[in-house]
Design a protein around this motif. Structure first.
Motif, short mmCIF file in Angstrom:
data_model
loop_
_atom_site.label_atom_id
_atom_site.label_comp_id
_atom_site.label_asym_id
_atom_site.label_seq_id
_atom_site.Cartn_x
_atom_site.Cartn_y
_atom_site.Cartn_z
N TYR A 77 -21.26 -13.06 13.69
CA TYR A 77 -21.07 -13.37 12.33
C TYR A 77 -21.75 -14.58 12.03
O TYR A 77 -21.13 -15.80 12.00
N GLY A 78 -22.91 -14.56 11.46
CA GLY A 78 -23.70 -15.54 10.94
C GLY A 78 -23.71 -15.84 9.46
O GLY A 78 -23.07 -14.93 8.97
N PRO A 79 -24.30 -16.87 9.13
CA PRO A 79 -24.22 -16.92 7.48
C PRO A 79 -25.31 -15.84 6.76
O PRO A 79 -25.90 -15.02 7.29
N LEU A 80 -24.87 -15.70 5.60
CA LEU A 80 -25.45 -14.43 5.00
C LEU A 80 -26.82 -14.79 4.60
O LEU A 80 -27.23 -16.00 4.03
N PRO A 81 -27.93 -13.81 4.61
CA PRO A 81 -29.31 -14.13 4.24
C PRO A 81 -29.25 -14.23 2.87
O PRO A 81 -28.39 -13.83 2.10
N SER A 82 -30.35 -15.00 2.44
CA SER A 82 -30.57 -14.99 0.89
C SER A 82 -30.45 -13.86 -0.06
O SER A 82 -30.18 -13.67 -1.36
N ASN A 83 -30.91 -12.72 0.60
CA ASN A 83 -30.91 -11.58 -0.13
C ASN A 83 -30.14 -10.31 0.24
O ASN A 83 -30.60 -9.28 0.34
N ALA A 84 -28.96 -10.99 0.94
CA ALA A 84 -27.94 -10.08 1.20
C ALA A 84 -27.44 -9.29 0.35
O ALA A 84 -27.01 -9.63 -0.78
N PRO A 85 -27.19 -7.70 0.45
CA PRO A 85 -26.41 -7.08 -0.53
C PRO A 85 -25.03 -7.33 -0.82
O PRO A 85 -24.44 -7.98 0.21
N GLY A 86 -24.57 -6.59 -2.01
CA GLY A 86 -23.42 -7.23 -2.48
C GLY A 86 -22.33 -6.72 -1.64
O GLY A 86 -21.05 -7.41 -1.58
N TRP A 87 -22.39 -5.81 -0.85
CA TRP A 87 -21.31 -5.09 0.01
C TRP A 87 -21.01 -5.90 1.12
O TRP A 87 -19.91 -5.63 1.87
N CYS A 88 -21.82 -6.82 1.51
CA CYS A 88 -21.64 -7.59 2.53
C CYS A 88 -20.14 -8.32 2.67
O CYS A 88 -19.57 -8.52 3.65
N LEU A 89 -19.47 -8.66 1.30
CA LEU A 89 -18.53 -9.47 1.66
C LEU A 89 -17.27 -8.43 1.14
O LEU A 89 -16.20 -9.01 0.99
N ALA A 90 -17.50 -7.13 1.18
CA ALA A 90 -16.43 -6.08 0.85
C ALA A 90 -15.59 -6.23 1.89
O ALA A 90 -15.77 -6.16 2.99
N PRO A 91 -14.20 -6.15 1.62
CA PRO A 91 -13.09 -5.76 2.78
C PRO A 91 -13.36 -4.49 3.17
O PRO A 91 -13.47 -3.38 2.72
N PHE A 92 -13.16 -4.46 4.66
CA PHE A 92 -13.22 -3.10 5.34
C PHE A 92 -12.33 -3.28 6.59
O PHE A 92 -12.42 -4.36 7.31
N ASP A 93 -11.62 -2.30 6.85
CA ASP A 93 -10.78 -2.48 8.04
C ASP A 93 -11.51 -1.81 9.15
O ASP A 93 -11.46 -0.32 9.15
N PRO A 94 -11.78 -2.45 10.23
CA PRO A 94 -12.32 -1.74 11.41
C PRO A 94 -11.36 -0.87 11.97
O PRO A 94 -11.78 0.01 12.97
N GLU A 95 -10.21 -0.77 11.94
CA GLU A 95 -9.14 0.12 12.49
C GLU A 95 -8.56 0.76 11.20
O GLU A 95 -7.23 0.91 11.20
#
Length: 259
Positions: free
Chosen positions: A145-163
Motif C-alpha cells: 500500500y504505497g502512495p498513488l502514482p501521479s498518473n493513477a487511474p480514478g478507480w484506485c480510490l474506489a471502495p471495494f470489499d475483498p471479502e
C-alpha cells in the motif's frame, strides 16, 4: 502505522465473516442434503453425498454465469477521506467516474463482484481501503500500500470489499471440499486408504486449478476465481495428507507423544 493497523483489522474481520459464511453453508448441506444410505462401498458413498456435490456444482456455475454474464455499466463513487492521505493531482473533485460498459471483465474497476456489492450493500458499506491500492497502477511501492502514482487511474480510490458477497459464496465451496475430506475420514477406516483417497482428490483439484489458470482464469483471492478455489483447496488437501502421514503412519507420531 495507525491506518495500516486499521486496514489489517478490517481485513481480518471480513475474513472471519467469510469463514462463518462458509461454515454455515457446509452445515446446511450436511444437515439437509446428506442421504441416510449406509456407506459400505464407493457407490454408496457417492449416493450418500450426491446432492451435496450437485449443490456445490450449481453454486459454482451460478458464480461463473454472474461473473462473465452480467453487464457492468459505468459508475461513480465519492472519494473517501480515508484514501486521501495526501493531495494527488486529478483527485480534487469529490466524485470520480469509472468507465466500464463491459461484460465478463475481471479487472479491478469493472468486475461483477464489485457491482453486486455496490448494488446490494451500498458504497458506504464497502471496504474503503481496497486491494486496488496494492496494484501496480495504484501504488508506487506495489504490491504494497504505497502512495498513488501521479498518473493513477480514478478507480484506485474506489471502495471495494475483498471479502464480498459473490466471492464469499464461492469461497464457501472450499468448506464443502473440506467437508468431503471429513467424510472420507469417517467412512474410510484404514490410514493408508485415507491417504490415497485424499491424495488423489487433492492432486485432481490442484491440476484442474492450474489448467484453468492456463486457460485464462487468473488466480484472484478478491474475486475468488475458480482457479484460486481449486488450487487452494488442492494444496490444502496435500498439506493435510503430509501431516496425517507423519502423525499416523511414521515414527514421528511417537516423537510427538514423547514431547
Amino acid at each position: 502505522m495507525s491506518s495500516t493497523s486499521s486496514a489489517t483489522a478490517d481485513s481480518s474481520s471480513s475474513e472471519e465473516e467469510r469463514i462463518s459464511i462458509g461454515y454455515l453453508f457446509a452445515s446446511i448441506l450436511e444437515i439437509w442434503l446428506a442421504n441416510d444410505y449406509p456407506v459400505d462401498s464407493a457407490k454408496a458413498f457417492v449416493r450418500r453425498y450426491f446432492f451435496q456435490a450437485v449443490a456445490g456444482t450449481l453454486i459454482g456455475l451460478s458464480y461463473l454465469i454472474l461473473l462473465y454474464g452480467l453487464y457492468v455499466p459505468d459508475w461513480f463513487f465519492e472519494i473517501s477521506s480515508l484514501n486521501m492521505e495526501s493531495p494527488v493531482s486529478g483527485y480534487e473533485l469529490s466524485t470520480q467516474t469509472v468507465n466500464c460498459g463491459v461484460r465478463g471483465s475481471l479487472d479491478p474497476p469493472c468486475n461483477v463482484v464489485g457491482l453486486i456489492d455496490r448494488l446490494l450493500l451500498g458504497e458506504k458499506h464497502l471496504y474503503q481501503r481496497p486491494v486496488y491500492r496494492r496494484t501496480k497502477e495504484c501504488s508506487v511501492n506495489s504490491p504494497d500500500y504505497g502512495p498513488l502514482p501521479s498518473n493513477a487511474p480514478g478507480w484506485c480510490l474506489a471502495p471495494f470489499d475483498p471479502e464480498g458477497m459473490l466471492s464469499s459464496l464461492m469461497a464457501a465451496i472450499t468448506c464443502l471440499v473440506g467437508l468431503h475430506f471429513g467424510h472420507i475420514l469417517v467412512h474410510v477406516k484404514g490410514h493408508m486408504q485415507r491417504v490415497i483417497f485424499w491424495s488423489v482428490f487433492s492432486v485432481f483439484l490442484t491440476i484442474v486449478g492450474y489448467v484453468l489458470e492456463l486457460a485464462g482464469v487468473p488466480l484472484s483471492k478478491p474475486l475468488y476465481t475458480l482457479s484460486y478455489m481449486f488450487i487452494t483447496a488442492g494444496v490444502s488437501g496435500l498439506l493435510l495428507v503430509v501431516l496425517y502421514y507423519l502423525v499416523s503412519l511414521t515414527r514421528f507420531s511417537g516423537y510427538l507423544l514423547y514431547l
